[in-house]
Scaffold this motif. Structure first.
Motif, PDB file in Angstrom:
ATOM      1  N   UNK A  39       1.146  17.816 -10.646  1.00 27.65           N
ATOM      2  CA  UNK A  39       0.143  18.338 -10.946  1.00 27.65           C
ATOM      3  C   UNK A  39      -0.015  19.698 -10.366  1.00 27.65           C
ATOM      4  N   UNK A  40       0.032  19.492  -8.830  1.00 20.84           N
ATOM      5  CA  UNK A  40       0.084  20.725  -8.017  1.00 20.84           C
ATOM      6  C   UNK A  40       1.101  21.600  -8.324  1.00 20.84           C
ATOM      7  N   UNK A  41       2.395  21.184  -8.702  1.00 23.18           N
ATOM      8  CA  UNK A  41       3.293  22.079  -9.198  1.00 23.18           C
ATOM      9  C   UNK A  41       2.987  22.739 -10.362  1.00 23.18           C
ATOM     10  N   UNK A  42       2.527  22.022 -11.429  1.00 23.01           N
ATOM     11  CA  UNK A  42       2.190  22.583 -12.729  1.00 23.01           C
ATOM     12  C   UNK A  42       1.249  23.779 -12.584  1.00 23.01           C
ATOM     13  N   UNK A  43       0.061  23.352 -11.671  1.00 23.38           N
ATOM     14  CA  UNK A  43      -1.042  24.383 -11.415  1.00 23.38           C
ATOM     15  C   UNK A  43      -0.407  25.636 -10.727  1.00 23.38           C
ATOM     16  N   UNK A  44       0.453  25.324  -9.822  1.00 20.90           N
ATOM     17  CA  UNK A  44       0.935  26.621  -8.979  1.00 20.90           C
ATOM     18  C   UNK A  44       1.925  27.521  -9.981  1.00 20.90           C
ATOM     19  N   UNK A  45       2.830  26.828 -10.876  1.00 21.80           N
ATOM     20  CA  UNK A  45       3.589  27.780 -11.670  1.00 21.80           C
ATOM     21  C   UNK A  45       2.859  28.140 -12.859  1.00 21.80           C
ATOM     22  N   UNK A  46       1.830  27.829 -13.165  1.00 21.65           N
ATOM     23  CA  UNK A  46       0.895  28.360 -14.312  1.00 21.65           C
ATOM     24  C   UNK A  46      -0.115  29.324 -13.803  1.00 21.65           C
ATOM     25  N   UNK A  47      -0.674  29.202 -12.809  1.00 17.88           N
ATOM     26  CA  UNK A  47      -1.719  30.008 -12.578  1.00 17.88           C
ATOM     27  C   UNK A  47      -1.619  30.863 -11.306  1.00 17.88           C
ATOM     28  N   UNK A  48      -0.724  30.732 -10.429  1.00 16.09           N
ATOM     29  CA  UNK A  48      -0.517  31.771  -9.488  1.00 16.09           C
ATOM     30  C   UNK A  48       0.270  32.760  -9.516  1.00 16.09           C
ATOM     31  N   UNK A  74       0.938  -1.195   0.050  1.00 24.31           N
ATOM     32  CA  UNK A  74       0.095   0.002  -0.070  1.00 24.31           C
ATOM     33  C   UNK A  74       0.847   1.209  -0.008  1.00 24.31           C
ATOM     34  N   UNK A  75       2.090   1.269   0.723  1.00 20.68           N
ATOM     35  CA  UNK A  75       2.901   2.257   0.817  1.00 20.68           C
ATOM     36  C   UNK A  75       3.590   2.821  -0.467  1.00 20.68           C
ATOM     37  N   UNK A  76       3.820   1.699  -1.340  1.00 17.72           N
ATOM     38  CA  UNK A  76       4.241   2.141  -2.772  1.00 17.72           C
ATOM     39  C   UNK A  76       3.236   2.522  -3.659  1.00 17.72           C
ATOM     40  N   UNK A  77       2.154   2.027  -3.234  1.00 11.88           N
ATOM     41  CA  UNK A  77       0.830   2.582  -4.097  1.00 11.88           C
ATOM     42  C   UNK A  77       0.711   3.979  -3.874  1.00 11.88           C
ATOM     43  N   UNK A  78       0.846   4.171  -2.636  1.00  8.29           N
ATOM     44  CA  UNK A  78       0.732   5.718  -2.129  1.00  8.29           C
ATOM     45  C   UNK A  78       1.918   6.549  -2.837  1.00  8.29           C
ATOM     46  N   UNK A  79       3.035   6.103  -3.286  1.00  3.78           N
ATOM     47  CA  UNK A  79       3.926   6.969  -3.878  1.00  3.78           C
ATOM     48  C   UNK A  79       3.596   7.052  -5.240  1.00  3.78           C
ATOM     49  N   UNK A  80       3.045   5.813  -5.755  1.00  2.00           N
ATOM     50  CA  UNK A  80       2.645   5.941  -7.161  1.00  2.00           C
ATOM     51  C   UNK A  80       1.509   6.998  -7.568  1.00  2.00           C
ATOM     52  N   UNK A  81       0.452   7.038  -6.485  1.00  2.00           N
ATOM     53  CA  UNK A  81      -0.377   7.944  -6.685  1.00  2.00           C
ATOM     54  C   UNK A  81       0.034   9.548  -6.226  1.00  2.00           C
ATOM     55  N   UNK A  82       0.868   9.517  -5.237  1.00  2.00           N
ATOM     56  CA  UNK A  82       1.245  10.834  -4.809  1.00  2.00           C
ATOM     57  C   UNK A  82       2.004  11.609  -5.661  1.00  2.00           C
ATOM     58  N   UNK A  83       2.907  10.922  -6.557  1.00  2.00           N
ATOM     59  CA  UNK A  83       3.962  11.756  -7.370  1.00  2.00           C
ATOM     60  C   UNK A  83       3.358  12.567  -8.560  1.00  2.00           C
ATOM     61  N   UNK A  84       2.311  11.653  -9.028  1.00  2.00           N
ATOM     62  CA  UNK A  84       1.582  12.469 -10.124  1.00  2.00           C
ATOM     63  C   UNK A  84       0.865  13.607  -9.592  1.00  2.00           C
ATOM     64  N   UNK A  85       0.219  13.424  -8.295  1.00  2.00           N
ATOM     65  CA  UNK A  85      -0.600  14.500  -7.763  1.00  2.00           C
ATOM     66  C   UNK A  85       0.299  15.924  -7.209  1.00  2.00           C
ATOM     67  N   UNK A  86       1.526  15.492  -6.928  1.00  2.00           N
ATOM     68  CA  UNK A  86       2.421  16.508  -6.518  1.00  2.00           C
ATOM     69  C   UNK A  86       2.972  17.438  -7.857  1.00  2.00           C
TER      70      UNK A  86
END
Lengths: 290, 318, 244, 240
Positions: free
Chosen positions: A155-164, A141-153
């Motif tokens: 995306x957040x970074x992409x949103x942050x540098x593009x929109x704020x 489950x921990x590895x799954x969390x990393x696999x899910x978390x990385x794209x989320x981070x």
């Protein structure tokens, strides 16, 4: 074949996620300041050690450990920017000098960790226990969390540098410092911001990795080298290219290990790297400069 | 290279040649030998980094390749150490040629990344090809050097001392000759103004390939010597620490001056060896060297030679 | 009518959405001094860089030198073929002496060795009236005009067919410009074709036999310098519509 | 009338190379002045010094009564002194609209940024058409428009334009000159650097001729050079 392929793909995805987290931090500093931070791996290690100390030694729990680990990495990152990068702004050889000062910083942090924490192996507890079934293959489950978390981070970074506003100011400073200053952006403060954010990404990677590998002073060295290969493949220019390259390399590595074994994987990766660079000097996805 | 500098280099050589008559204990001679080895690596690195302006961070890998060439040849193939040592220079040159292929075309940070990654991949290969390289444990009990029945280890490493000094002296002399040759001047031209250099008929890519190969040969040879002298080859030679130590020798000594890095290598080796003797300093000495490098970069980016230059009023290096 | 030594046909250079040089065509004849004028930002230097391949050739069009295509050639090969240039600024090897700088061009550009290089170096420096006492000085310590002379000498040492000068008068005083004027006439007299771009028109009008005017990256007009300079469009390009 | 900008005795340069040797210029509230002179004689260096990108070795810069000689560029922009650089490439990978929005960065510029964006679009309709295009794909004229547009988004109390029509076709140049005249009419104090002296004379009250890092001449309505003089300055004596 099926029985091997799915776990291999999952392991490729996991490697890709870790490389993407590492490489996006490197790319963030590079695109903003034109500095390649060789201490990025050491910041990651520092985050893992602090998280371990707070979680295990002080017994304050994993959440507190995470916050402390990431916070320590951020503080160290900002200090590196202030002491080892800022004095060289505007210097003709800034890129080269900062390679050396950040390399020195990585030595200082890694050896400092050895002095403080000693050589004994440490490990963080997992965020989530248990296993998840992905397409019939059991994955922790921990590895799954990393696999899910990385794209989320990412995306957040992409949103942050593009929109704020502050995210856009990072890009503006990266593309033209004078013009950025002339619309009122405080350039040195933006540099600190970039280092802090990048160090936070290193800290996150460190605490996540600290529970699937043993924590040693050299914890960050290996992923740093792989993240370097990622940025060479992807070019340092954009977040998208870096992330794409991270997953390509992660998958390649997993498949090569499956087909050729651990022995030959590094050599084949390196030959592929040289081949890419001979034909595309700015990386696989990099722009060819005019 | 002024006359004063040439005289100074000659005086230093004579001085180092008579040292063994006063320093007779095996340990101090050992530190000298290690210092000569580091100095050889540093001055050759200075050729590509300081004189050529090529951001080559894989230089220590050439040294490591020399180490493993000599170790593998002597252990797996029973080759004489006298052949294995120069063979290290050949394999290092081949490696330099391979890495030069992409590097000739790359710019700025990509040169740093590719050369750095090259060193790390050498490490990975050494670790993964354990049958040949001994993996993480490395190779041990390499044969020692002999001439006839005379073992080099005898007489408190007397012969090893002179061989190491000879390798360093040859390196420094060859490099000073290169620096004064049209090739050396073309390197400085390419370093300072590549567009102008290209517009005067100098092929920037070709000079980069040449300088990488030229800087690798003696580095590989001294790597082979290092392996034979210590009788071990360990993967540590590819690590961050040695690279940081040697690059700090180049910088503290003054990049582009050849003599400076040699002096800095001698001084830093003695300093770190002295610190290694103090309890609790085994790790901290690396921190001190790293801090020293940062301080030099901040207060005197030209390095120690630059400081001397300013004190003597000559103003400019070489 | 002498033969053209350098011919540009339809040369274009773009940077992203910006077209710096638009469809430029002209020929430089063997033995002449050909001037290129144009206000700041008219694309003169970009065109120069395209011809000499620094850092890259043109985006479109064809450049022929002595009949050979050179638009895809590498800069060092272009110099070796006999086309040499100077730079407007930043053109020095601060670590080398004047003699060493010129020797590089002889060694790598013309394949000279030993005494031949040394002779060619002195000859080129003499031609440029570079003071003998300063020939072993570090380039960084030379005066502005000294650096200009040195750059021209390092271009001439390989006995080029054509010398291209990028705004040689910028930063010079009036007497220095007069000396430069004499030097160019002398160089041309020994058979070197000259292509010169200049923002300050005095020197250009004095030495050029033919003049091309660029504006917004395109050819505005070409012809006899005295006639060209009276062209209303040229006056307008330089100092605005209100003046014409 | 009171002083808006006072530059006095400025010495500045790059490294050891001095460029400015004691420049004095000033501007009153509501005034527009022009700068002209040969290339490489220090006009752009002077502007960089005023906007804080370059620290002068001697002299002072006062803006609206405040000494800004050693202020950070961001603080100078926040005070309302805005400088649009020569051949400004801005942020190549950023969209036109995004760049304009970001330019209203300092706290003072954030109020009413939408109104100002509308004004910029009225002044340069092409920027509205190119909204989503990246800056590096713009033509030379569009880049100049974006550069001026960004400066306007900063809510200028003094606007400095460095060669805004450099390298443009006559038609585009006319368009930009008209836009600049429009800005001047709205009462924004201006300093404009241009080669086109006659345009400067129609736009501004006074001109400074900058030569060899000094103010060689101050020109107002009474001592304006005639056509022949201007021709001599550019084409050398006796060209006509």
């Amino acid at each position: 074949m099926d029985g091997v392929l799915i776990p291999t793909l999952v392991s490729g995805l996991l490697l890709g996620s870790l490389y993407a987290l590492m490489a996006s931090g490197l790319s963030l500093i590079w695109t903003t300041l034109g500095v390649f931070n060789f201490a990025h791996g050491a910041l990651m290690t520092l985050g893992a050690y602090i998280a371990w100390t707070v979680t295990e030694q002080l017994g304050l729990g994993l959440a507190a450990g995470f916050v402390a680990g990431i916070g320590a990495a951020v503080i160290a990152g900002v200090v590196i920017e202030l002491l080892l990068v800022r004095p060289f702004y505007g210097s003709r050889n800034m890129m080269l000098i900062t390679v050396m000062t950040t390399l020195a910083a990585s030595t200082i942090i890694e050896r400092g960790i050895s002095v403080i924490w000693g050589p004994r192996l440490k490990q963080l507890p997992r965020v989530i226990d248990g296993q998840v079934n992905i397409l019939g293959a059991p994955v922790s489950a921990h590895e799954t969390l990393i696999i899910v978390l990385a794209p989320a981070v990412l995306l957040a970074l992409w949103w942050y540098t593009g929109r704020t506003r502050s995210g856009r100011s990072l890009r503006a400073v990266g593309q033209n410092q004078d013009s950025a200053a002339l619309i009122g952006i405080d350039v040195p403060r933006t540099f600190s911001l970039a280092f802090g954010l990048s160090a936070a990404l290193a800290g996150v990677t460190g605490v996540l990795l600290g529970s699937i590998r043993f924590i040693t002073p050299g914890l960050g060295a290996d992923p740093l080298v792989n993240a370097m290969i990622v940025v060479i493949f992807g070019g340092l220019g954009s977040l998208g290219a870096t992330a794409g390259a991270a997953y390509v390399i992660g998958m390649m590595e997993a498949l090569l290990v499956l087909w050729l074994g651990l022995y030959w994987t590094p050599s084949v990766l390196f030959v592929a790297l040289i081949a890419v660079l001979v034909f595309r000097p700015n990386g696989l996805f990099g722009k060819v400069s005019a | 290279m002024t006359r004063t500098q040439r005289l100074f280099a000659l005086a230093a050589l004579v001085l180092l040649a008579i040292v063994p008559f006063f320093v007779t204990d095996s340990y101090t001679r050992h530190v000298f030998i290690v210092a000569f080895i580091y100095a050889t690596v540093a001055v050759n690195w200075d050729l590509s980094l300081g004189l050529g302006g090529l951001f080559n961070f894989g230089h220590v890998a050439f040294f490591g390749i020399g180490v493993y060439t000599a170790a593998i040849l002597t252990t797996a193939l029973d080759v004489s150490p006298w052949i294995a040592i120069p063979a290290g220079g050949i394999t290092a040159a081949i490696a330099a040629l391979i890495i030069a292929l992409p590097v000739a075309k790359l710019q700025g940070i990509y040169v740093v990344l590719v050369t750095f990654a090259f060193g790390q991949l050498c490490l990975q290969i050494v670790l993964s090809q354990g049958d040949l390289t001994g993996g993480a444990e490395g190779l041990v009990r390499l044969p020692y050097l002999t001439i006839g029945d005379y073992k080099f280890i005898r007489d408190f490493k007397f012969a090893y001392y002179y061989l190491a000094l000879a390798i360093l002296a040859v390196s420094v002399i060859v490099l000073l000759l290169i620096a004064q040759s049209p090739f050396g001047k073309s390197l400085r031209a390419v370093r300072d103004n590549p567009d102008y250099a290209a517009s005067r008929g100098i092929s920037v890519a070709r000079q980069r390939v040449l300088v990488l190969v030229a800087s690798s040969v003696m580095t590989g040879v001294v790597g082979g010597f290092y392996a034979i002298y210590l009788r071990v080859a360990s993967p540590e030679v590819f690590g961050f620490s040695i690279a940081t130590l040697v690059v700090s020798m180049v910088l503290i000594g003054g990049a582009g001056s050849i003599i400076g890095p040699a002096i800095a290598a001698l001084a830093l080796t003695f300093a770190t060896e002295a610190m290694a003797g103090v309890r609790g300093m085994e790790e901290a000495r690396f921190i001190i060297v790293a801090v020293a490098m940062i301080v030099v970069l901040q207060v005197a980016p030209g390095g120690v030679v630059d400081i001397f230059g300013r004190l003597l009023g000559s103003g400019r290096k070489t | 009518m002498p033969d053209p030594i350098l011919t540009l046909s339809g040369v274009t250079k773009t940077f992203g959405g910006l077209t710096a040089v638009k469809d430029v065509s002209f020929s430089v004849m063997q033995g002449e001094i050909f001037g290129v004028a144009g206000p700041n930002g008219s694309g003169k230097s970009t065109m120069f860089n395209c011809i000499t391949g620094i850092p890259f050739g043109p985006t479109g069009g064809e450049i022929r030198f002595k009949g050979q295509r050179i638009d895809k050639a590498r800069p060092h090969d272009i110099f070796r073929a006999g086309l040499s240039r100077t730079f407007q600024k930043d053109a020095e090897f601060p670590d080398l002496t004047a003699r060493e700088t010129v020797a590089l061009g002889g060694h790598y550009g013309a394949g000279l060795r030993g005494q031949h290089t040394r002779d060619a170096v002195e000859e080129a420096l003499d031609l440029c009236q570079f003071e003998p006492a300063r020939r072993d000085m570090q380039t960084a310590d030379l005066s502005v005009y000294g650096k200009k002379q040195l750059m021209i000498a390092s271009a001439l040492v390989a006995k080029p067919d054509i010398l291209m000068l990028d705004e040689p008068a910028s930063g010079l005083t009036r007497p220095e410009i007069a000396a430069l004027d004499d030097l160019l006439i002398k160089v041309n007299a020994i058979g070197v074709t000259i292509l010169i771009i200049e923002h300050v028109l005095g020197l250009l009008l004095s030495v050029s036999q033919r003049l091309l005017v660029l504006n917004n990256g395109a050819v505005l007009t070409e012809g006899d310098p005295k006639t060209v300079i009276r062209d209303e469009r040229v006056v307008e390009a330089y100092i605005g519509g209100a003046a014409a | 009338m009171s002083r808006l900008l006072d530059v006095s005795g400025i010495h500045a340069g790059y490294g050891t190379v001095p460029v400015l040797h004691g420049i004095d210029i000033h501007l009153d509230k509501g005034e527009a002045v022009g700068l002209f002179g040969p290339n490489g004689h220090g006009k752009s260096t002077l502007l960089r010094t005023i906007s804080g990108l370059l620290r002068p070795s001697r002299g002072t810069v006062t803006f609206d009564g405040q000494d800004i000689t050693t202020a950070k560029p961001s603080a100078i922009v926040a005070a309302g002194l805005i400088h649009a650089q020569q051949s400004n490439t801005l942020f190549g990978d950023m969209g036109v609209e995004e760049t304009l929005e970001l330019s209203a960065f300092s706290p003072r510029a954030r109020d009413g940024w939408k109104d100002r964006l509308a004004e910029v679009h009225t002044l340069f309709p092409r920027l509205a058409e190119r909204r989503r295009q990246k800056a590096k794909t713009l033509s030379g004229g569009e880049r100049q428009m974006l550069s001026i547009g960004c400066a306007l988004m900063c809510a200028p109390r003094l606007l400095i334009l460095d060669e805004p029509t450099l390298g443009l076709s006559p038609r585009l140049k006319g368009e930009l000159c008209a836009a600049i005249a429009e800005i001047a009419k709205k009462g924004v104090p201006l300093i404009v650097v241009e080669q086109d002296v006659e345009f400067l004379l129609t736009l501004t009250d006074r001109l400074y001729l900058v030569e060899q890092g000094e103010v060689a001449r101050e020109i107002d309505g009474s001592n304006a050079p005639d056509h022949q003089e201007i021709m001599d300055m550019y084409f050398g004596e006796g060209a006509h």
